[in-house]
Design an enzyme around this catalytic site. Sequence first.
Site, PDB file in Angstrom:
ATOM      1  N   LEU A  84       7.727  48.595  35.529  1.00 45.56           N
ATOM      2  CA  LEU A  84       8.957  49.115  36.097  1.00 45.56           C
ATOM      3  C   LEU A  84       9.119  48.935  37.017  1.00 45.56           C
ATOM      4  O   LEU A  84       8.813  48.387  37.925  1.00 45.56           O
ATOM      5  CB  LEU A  84       8.358  51.269  35.348  1.00 45.56           C
ATOM      6  CG  LEU A  84       7.469  51.459  34.712  1.00 45.56           C
ATOM      7  CD1 LEU A  84       7.116  53.324  35.458  1.00 45.56           C
ATOM      8  CD2 LEU A  84       7.977  52.097  33.259  1.00 45.56           C
ATOM      9  N   ASP A  85      10.828  49.125  36.918  1.00 45.82           N
ATOM     10  CA  ASP A  85      11.655  48.767  37.991  1.00 45.82           C
ATOM     11  C   ASP A  85      11.329  50.406  38.842  1.00 45.82           C
ATOM     12  O   ASP A  85      10.845  50.702  38.720  1.00 45.82           O
ATOM     13  CB  ASP A  85      12.654  48.613  38.416  1.00 45.82           C
ATOM     14  CG  ASP A  85      13.762  48.963  36.968  1.00 45.82           C
ATOM     15  OD1 ASP A  85      13.607  50.283  37.386  1.00 45.82           O
ATOM     16  OD2 ASP A  85      14.819  48.622  36.187  1.00 45.82           O
ATOM     17  N   SER A  86      12.096  50.398  40.023  1.00 54.14           N
ATOM     18  CA  SER A  86      12.049  50.831  41.439  1.00 54.14           C
ATOM     19  C   SER A  86      12.740  52.062  40.966  1.00 54.14           C
ATOM     20  O   SER A  86      12.926  53.538  40.450  1.00 54.14           O
ATOM     21  CB  SER A  86      12.595  51.038  42.259  1.00 54.14           C
ATOM     22  OG  SER A  86      14.440  49.650  41.752  1.00 54.14           O
ATOM     23  N   ASP A  88      13.075  53.421  37.403  1.00 50.26           N
ATOM     24  CA  ASP A  88      12.277  54.067  36.806  1.00 50.26           C
ATOM     25  C   ASP A  88      11.028  54.367  37.416  1.00 50.26           C
ATOM     26  O   ASP A  88      10.513  56.162  37.526  1.00 50.26           O
ATOM     27  CB  ASP A  88      11.426  53.004  35.528  1.00 50.26           C
ATOM     28  CG  ASP A  88      12.217  51.817  35.197  1.00 50.26           C
ATOM     29  OD1 ASP A  88      13.188  52.752  34.692  1.00 50.26           O
ATOM     30  OD2 ASP A  88      11.944  50.857  34.396  1.00 50.26           O
TER      31      ASP A  88
END
Length: 129
Positions: A84-86, A88
């Site tokens: 996941l990215d930030s 998310d």
Amino acid sequence: MAARSVMLKYLRVPVVQAVQPNPSSTFLSSFNAIRRRFYSEEVRGTFLDKSEVTDRIINVVKNFQKVDPSKVSPDAHFQKDLGLDSLDAVEIVMALEEEFGFEIPDNEADKINSIGLAVDFISSHPQAK
């Protein structure tokens, strides 16, 4: 002059001498109030069970559409393990706020980057439901 003394008789307010508080009783009452606040059963019973919190968080993360449910574990990191990215991670924290019924302050939300950290924070928060 007689009228003045009659008026003063009815207008005077009785003066009661103030009682000096006993310093030791003041200390004891303050101490007992603090003790009740921090050590009462009511306060200790307000925190959620850690295993229940773990199960609920795992369920929230598994239901997040960008997560492969087979990769979710109690020690999973949002970015390293789940990809996941930030943004998310922010969405997951928002979902956790909704699940547990309280707002996580931004400075604390920024620190939550794994399921374990989320469990630790939520299980130690008295407003979590």
